[in-house]
Every structure is written in structure tokens, then in C-alpha cells.
Design a protein around this motif. Structure first.
Motif, PDB file in Angstrom:
ATOM      1  N   HIS A   9      23.029 -29.757  96.937  1.00 60.71           N
ATOM      2  CA  HIS A   9      24.084 -29.987  97.366  1.00 60.71           C
ATOM      3  C   HIS A   9      24.239 -31.677  96.909  1.00 60.71           C
ATOM      4  O   HIS A   9      25.017 -33.166  96.313  1.00 60.71           O
ATOM      5  N   ARG A  10      22.588 -31.931  95.873  1.00 57.84           N
ATOM      6  CA  ARG A  10      22.581 -33.316  95.086  1.00 57.84           C
ATOM      7  C   ARG A  10      21.635 -33.137  94.247  1.00 57.84           C
ATOM      8  O   ARG A  10      20.933 -32.004  94.137  1.00 57.84           O
ATOM      9  N   ILE A  11      21.387 -34.243  92.942  1.00 59.28           N
ATOM     10  CA  ILE A  11      20.693 -34.301  92.046  1.00 59.28           C
ATOM     11  C   ILE A  11      19.857 -35.528  92.180  1.00 59.28           C
ATOM     12  O   ILE A  11      20.791 -36.933  92.213  1.00 59.28           O
ATOM     13  N   ALA A  12      18.551 -35.689  92.683  1.00 56.37           N
ATOM     14  CA  ALA A  12      18.637 -37.723  93.167  1.00 56.37           C
ATOM     15  C   ALA A  12      16.881 -37.211  92.105  1.00 56.37           C
ATOM     16  O   ALA A  12      16.118 -36.456  91.790  1.00 56.37           O
ATOM     17  N   GLY A  13      16.716 -38.965  91.406  1.00 59.86           N
ATOM     18  CA  GLY A  13      15.315 -39.497  90.983  1.00 59.86           C
ATOM     19  C   GLY A  13      15.825 -40.520  90.857  1.00 59.86           C
ATOM     20  O   GLY A  13      16.020 -41.631  90.449  1.00 59.86           O
ATOM     21  N   TRP A  14      14.498 -41.101  89.024  1.00 60.82           N
ATOM     22  CA  TRP A  14      14.650 -42.596  88.815  1.00 60.82           C
ATOM     23  C   TRP A  14      14.319 -41.265  87.398  1.00 60.82           C
ATOM     24  O   TRP A  14      13.474 -41.222  86.717  1.00 60.82           O
ATOM     25  N   ALA A  15      14.439 -42.465  86.744  1.00 62.75           N
ATOM     26  CA  ALA A  15      14.434 -42.664  84.948  1.00 62.75           C
ATOM     27  C   ALA A  15      14.203 -44.148  84.848  1.00 62.75           C
ATOM     28  O   ALA A  15      15.208 -45.320  85.563  1.00 62.75           O
ATOM     29  N   ARG A  16      12.887 -45.125  83.922  1.00 61.26           N
ATOM     30  CA  ARG A  16      12.406 -46.155  83.574  1.00 61.26           C
ATOM     31  C   ARG A  16      12.055 -46.005  82.038  1.00 61.26           C
ATOM     32  O   ARG A  16      10.987 -45.622  81.743  1.00 61.26           O
ATOM     33  N   ALA A  17      13.122 -47.421  81.779  1.00 64.03           N
ATOM     34  CA  ALA A  17      12.663 -47.641  80.274  1.00 64.03           C
ATOM     35  C   ALA A  17      11.522 -48.461  80.668  1.00 64.03           C
ATOM     36  O   ALA A  17      11.357 -49.432  81.207  1.00 64.03           O
TER      37      ALA A  17
END
Length: 306
Positions: free
Chosen positions: A223-231
Motif C-alpha cells: 500500500h505504501r512506502i515510507a522512510g527518511w533520507a537526510r544529507a
């Protein structure tokens, strides 16, 4: 029995004198496409100006990073290249828009295949990617490449990266012929000099790109993809998400989350969430990949069984 020299030409069609051609380099990320583009450049094929260490033409990279590139802009870029160069090429390893590539007039494809374990292990070392998920994603991409080759009907030069490293002479000689570069000894010597396994400069640049970014896939389901990405710089990242080898979204990771704020001691606005088409992935295994849309660097991968 003929020897296995590590290459094969599908839909062979010699280039006649004066004939124009556009060469497109395809393959897996970190699978030898940089070396392949540099081989064509050494053979006298124009591959772009101000090329980075990855040998990816900035003009094509900028256009093809979009999920749905503007066809008019793409055609205009093709016309510009053909107007300036009888024979030219570009590398397109990260985002393969099969319909666009198939529409390039007078196209010829150069496709490099590399051991999927070697590629996955490099990504494990540099980005902490899961080895088996990475292998699955690369196998899926190789399947797409094979299907595209079978469908295109265009001349395609396929070769093994490992064979090129161990026994480069037959592959280079055949590639010279495929490019219409003749049998010039100086050209052949320049191409031989390109083959540098474990190129330290390339590995250092790609690892540095990856190490400056933290990324995690928290939720992967049909149903969905979620997460985080931080430089590390704090700049919001434009990321590209693929599912089972197909691009599904390009988004900016800029949603605020309290847990990220507490962990990093700042605004915590590094999250992303992408809904998936209802029913499309129900009951199927999922192989999800997150890349930096600007550099193509792999940020995270995750596989979920059916």
C-alpha cells in the motif's frame, strides 16, 4: 567449438562510411557502465562535455532523472547532438526509460553485464545495503535489459565485465568494429588503457556521495512506502523510489517527524511517504530501492516477501 570471448552482437549491422549513429550505454549501477562509456570515448565517440568521474553526460542525466521526461526536450537534445556529431553517445544506467531509448533514431546499444554478487557486495560495503536484496534488484534489472534487447531490434553489443578485465583484447577489437572505429592500433591502445578494475577514483567518489547521506526505509508494503533520507549538509534530498525495478515516484524528503527531530536535534524534516497504486502489488514480493535523484547513488534497499 568456438571460444567464449565474452561478447555477443545481437542484430549485427556494420556501420557504413558516413552513416550516423547514437550509442547508448546500459547496465547495472556500479556494473561497469562508467568503464563502458570511457571505452566508447576512447574509440572516438563523443560522449558529452565536462563529464564527471562517472562519465554520465550531464545534459542527458538532468533530463532522464525525471519520472516522465519531456519528450520534446529529449527530441531537441537528440537533434542537437546529431547536428554537432555524426556519431555520439551517452550513458543511461540509473533510470532506463525504455520507450524513449527505443525511439532514438539510428541507435546502437552497448550493454555491459557484471556479476551481481560483486555489484551487491560493493553496495554493501559502501552504503550498508542488504546484500541479498541488492542482488535481487540487480537480477530484476538484468531481466529488463534482456527483454529490452529482444524487443528493440536494434544492433546491440553485449559483453561481460569480468571477461573484459581478464581478456580485454577480443572484446575491444569487436567493440571497435561495432563503433565503426576501424582497427587503428592507437585507438585500441587507448581503449585498453581504460580497463581499470576497482578504479580507486571512481569508488572513492561514489562512496563519498553515499556516506554523506543517511537513509532508512521504515515501511514497505503493497500500500505504501515510507522512510527518511537526510544529507549531512542539511539540504533536503530529491529521491527516486523504484519497486521491483520500476520507478514509482520522485519526491523531496522534507516531511517533519517528531522522532527524527528528537534524534537529530533539529527540525527533523527528512521524511517521505509514497502511496502505491491500489492492488498493483498485492500478493507480490517487493524489492524497493531509494536513490539520490541527482547523483544516482543508492541510499537504501529493502526486500519484502509476498
Amino acid at each position: 567449438m568456438a571460444a567464449n570471448e565474452g561478447f555477443f552482437v545481437e542484430n549485427a549491422a556494420p556501420l557504413t562510411d558516413g552513416a550516423r549513429a547514437a550509442f547508448c550505454v546500459l547496465g547495472m549501477p556500479r556494473g561497469g557502465t562508467t568503464m563502458t562509456a570511457k571505452l566508447l570515448q576512447a574509440a572516438g565517440i563523443f560522449m558529452g562535455q565536462s563529464l564527471p568521474v562517472t562519465a554520465e553526460d550531464p545534459d542527458f542525466a538532468k533530463l532522464l532523472k525525471d519520472k516522465a521526461p519531456d519528450r520534446g526536450e529529449f527530441d531537441a537534445l537528440l537533434a542537437t547532438r546529431f547536428g554537432a556529431h555524426r556519431r555520439w553517445g551517452f550513458k543511461a544506467p540509473y533510470k532506463n526509460h525504455w520507450d524513449l531509448l527505443d525511439a532514438i533514431p539510428d541507435s546502437r546499444f552497448v550493454v555491459v553485464f557484471r556479476d551481481v554478487l560483486a555489484v551487491a557486495n560493493r553496495n554493501r560495503i559502501s552504503t550498508s545495503a542488504d546484500l541479498l536484496s541488492n542482488m535481487a534488484a540487480n537480477l530484476a534489472l538484468q531481466t529488463q535489459l534482456a527483454r529490452f534487447i529482444a524487443k528493440s531490434g536494434r544492433p546491440v553489443f553485449m559483453f561481460s565485465y569480468e571477461k573484459a578485465v581478464l581478456e580485454p583484447q577480443p572484446i575491444i577489437t569487436a567493440l571497435q568494429d561495432f563503433c565503426g572505429a576501424g582497427s587503428n592500433a592507437a585507438t585500441r591502445a587507448a581503449m585498453m588503457a581504460v580497463i581499470r578494475p576497482n578504479d580507486s577514483e571512481y569508488a572513492e567518489v561514489m562512496d563519498r556521495l553515499a556516506s554523506n547521506v543517511s537513509c532508512n526505509l521504515d515501511i514497505v508494503n503493497p500500500h505504501r512506502i515510507a522512510g527518511w533520507a537526510r544529507a549531512a549538509s542539511g539540504k533536503h534530498l530529491n529521491i527516486r523510489i523504484t519497486v521491483n525495478g520500476e520507478a514509482v515516484a520522485e519526491v523531496v524528503a522534507d516531511r517533519p517527524r517528531d522522532d527524527l527531530s528528537r534524534h537529530f536535534g533539529d527540525a527533523g524534516d527528512y521524511a517521505f511517504e509514497v502511496p502505491l497504486e491500489a492492488g498493483l502489488y498485492a500478493g507480490k514480493p517487493l524489492s524497493v530501492e531509494v536513490r539520490d535523484a541527482g547523483t544516482g547513488a543508492v541510499l537504501a534497499r529493502r526486500a519484502v516477501p509476498a
